[in-house]
Design an enzyme around this catalytic site. Structure first.
Site, short mmCIF file in Angstrom:
data_model
loop_
_atom_site.label_atom_id
_atom_site.label_comp_id
_atom_site.label_asym_id
_atom_site.label_seq_id
_atom_site.Cartn_x
_atom_site.Cartn_y
_atom_site.Cartn_z
N GLY A 148 0.85 -1.18 0.00
CA GLY A 148 0.00 0.00 0.00
C GLY A 148 0.88 1.23 0.00
N LYS A 166 9.81 -1.37 8.21
CA LYS A 166 8.60 -0.91 7.52
C LYS A 166 8.16 0.42 8.13
CE LYS A 166 4.51 -2.81 8.19
NZ LYS A 166 3.41 -3.80 8.11
N ASP A 260 -6.63 -9.35 6.90
CA ASP A 260 -5.99 -8.69 5.75
C ASP A 260 -5.03 -9.64 5.04
OD1 ASP A 260 -5.61 -6.60 4.00
OD2 ASP A 260 -4.03 -5.66 5.18
#
Length: 428
Positions: A148, A166, A260
């Site tokens: 994303g 991240k 997810d």
């Protein structure tokens, strides 16, 4: 210890010399007076000298006592200094030992440990400066993936230690906290290991073990188009993901729904072992919230979740079925048909998955004609069941796992932990 001893010896020596000199003077004076004076006067002089001797002796005793007190004071000061020195040396040694332990690697020198609220585990807190140095100021050349709007960097601390960093979305604090909370408590071979996190101003960073082969999405839909993924590797990846979900659904306490699951959240190590990542939306199974934020990615989200907000472990099973279809076909979960029209992988594949004559033609060309057709039909059947619109028709992830495990021979990395494939249509 040497200084007080020298002082004591000097004191004794001086006292003895004074006494000796005094005695000599008195004897000499007495003899002189005895020779020069008449007998009567000699007795007076001798008595006078005897009184003088007594006064000198008293003075010497007082002097010795004073010197002894000084000696005791100096001894006390010396011993106190030695004690402080030993204490200081001990602390210094402890500091050195601690420093040695901390410098076993360049990372440990910068880590602090913070207890989580439940007191059951601890998670490392990384200094921002350390991450900045390890990623070369977050240089674009160190980007290893994107999920994303979240960018993943390679961070090199030394020759033997590399991690993935991240950068989380700045407006997603709840997801950041949720992921830290879940992953700090989870330990499973098919769930990515969280090493720590960093909070720097408005920025949030998660530090993971480095997965050298990136994400399944990159492998399937990136420049290589799945060329490194053989039939058995794809089955192994599916099995690894199923094991991760089985742990969440069946063995985690309380049971967890990932919410997810998608190919970009399936990470691959240097041997293509798969690990599930990104637990920002994970929640306890069965819990429903009136204001629960919708999560998931278009193409992976179960129909009942979109329509009614109903969330169960069967929602994860649906997403797993989509990932399995990606592995079979090499296609993305949503294909762009025109500027305003998309087609889901499920709606495109379903009619052909149930037709054995058409099934081989929809396979990814990389794996076409490389497997036993019986195994292909079985995997296709599992995928069909997983993506059923009705949740109660979908199997438990444990049954999915037991159906796939026997299809991978041991020589190709398989593990024959069950002997009979079973697919159950029972609802959870």
């Amino acid at each position: 210890m040497i200084l007080p001893l020298l002082f004591l010896v000097l004191t004794i020596f001086l006292s003895s010399q004074v006494l000796h000199a005094s005695s000599s003077i008195f004897v000499s004076q007495s003899s002189t007076y005895a020779q020069a004076q008449p007998p009567g006067i000699q007795e007076v002089r001798i008595g006078h000298h005897q009184n003088l001797n007594k006064r000198i002796l008293i003075a010497l005793i007082a002097c010795s006592a004073l010197l002894g007190g000084v000696f005791l004071f100096l001894s006390y000061v010396w011993f106190r200094g030695q004690k402080n020195l030993r204490c200081s040396s001990s602390k210094s040694q402890e500091t050195i030992e601690a420093a040695k332990g901390d410098t076993l690697s360049s990372v440990n020198a910068k880590l602090n440990y913070s207890r989580m609220a439940d007191k059951k585990s601890s998670v490392a807190i990384f200094d921002y400066q350390l991450l900045e140095a390890a990623t070369n100021s977050f240089c674009t050349s160190n980007i290893v993936g994107e999920s994303g709007s979240r960018i993943i960097y390679r961070a090199r601390f030394d020759e033997n230690l590399q991690v993935a960093v991240k950068k989380a979305e700045s407006d997603a604090d709840s997801e950041f906290e949720n992921e830290v909370s879940w992953l700090s408590k989870m330990r499973h071979q098919n769930i990515v290991k969280l090493l720590g996190y960093c909070i720097h101003g408005e920025s949030r960073f998660l530090v993971y073990e480095l997965m050298e082969n990136g994400s399944l999405e990159t492998q399937l839909h990136g420049p290589d188009h799945g060329s490194s993924l053989t039939w058995y590797l794809r089955l192994r990846i599916a099995i690894d993901v199923a094991r991760a979900l089985e742990f969440l659904h069946e063995h985690s306490n309380p049971p967890v729904v990932h919410r997810d699951l998608k190919s970009s959240n399936v990470l691959l190590d240097s041997n293509f072992n798969a690990k599930l990542s990104d637990f920002g939306f994970a929640m306890v199974s069965g819990m429903q919230h009136k204001n629960m934020k919708m999560s998931g990615t278009l193409g992976y989200v179960a129909p009942e979740y979109i329509s009614y907000g109903k969330l169960t472990d069967k929602s994860d099973v649906y997403a797993f079925g989509v990932v399995l279809l990606e592995l079979l076909t090499g296609r993305k979960p949503m294909e762009n048909m025109s500027s305003h029209q998309y087609q889901s992988l499920v709606s495109w594949a379903m009619p052909q998955l149930t037709d054995r004559t058409k099934l081989p033609s929809i396979l990814d060309p990389v794996i076409r004609d490389t497997m036993d057709l019986k195994h292909l039909y079985q995997v296709a059947a599992v995928a069909v069941l997983c993506v059923q619109a009705e949740p109660s028709y979908r199997p438990l992830i444990t049954d999915v796992l037991h159906s796939l495990i026997p299809l991978v021979p041991v020589e190709f990395g398989g593990s024959l932990r069950v002997t009979e494939p079973i697919i159950s249509r029972n609802s959870h």
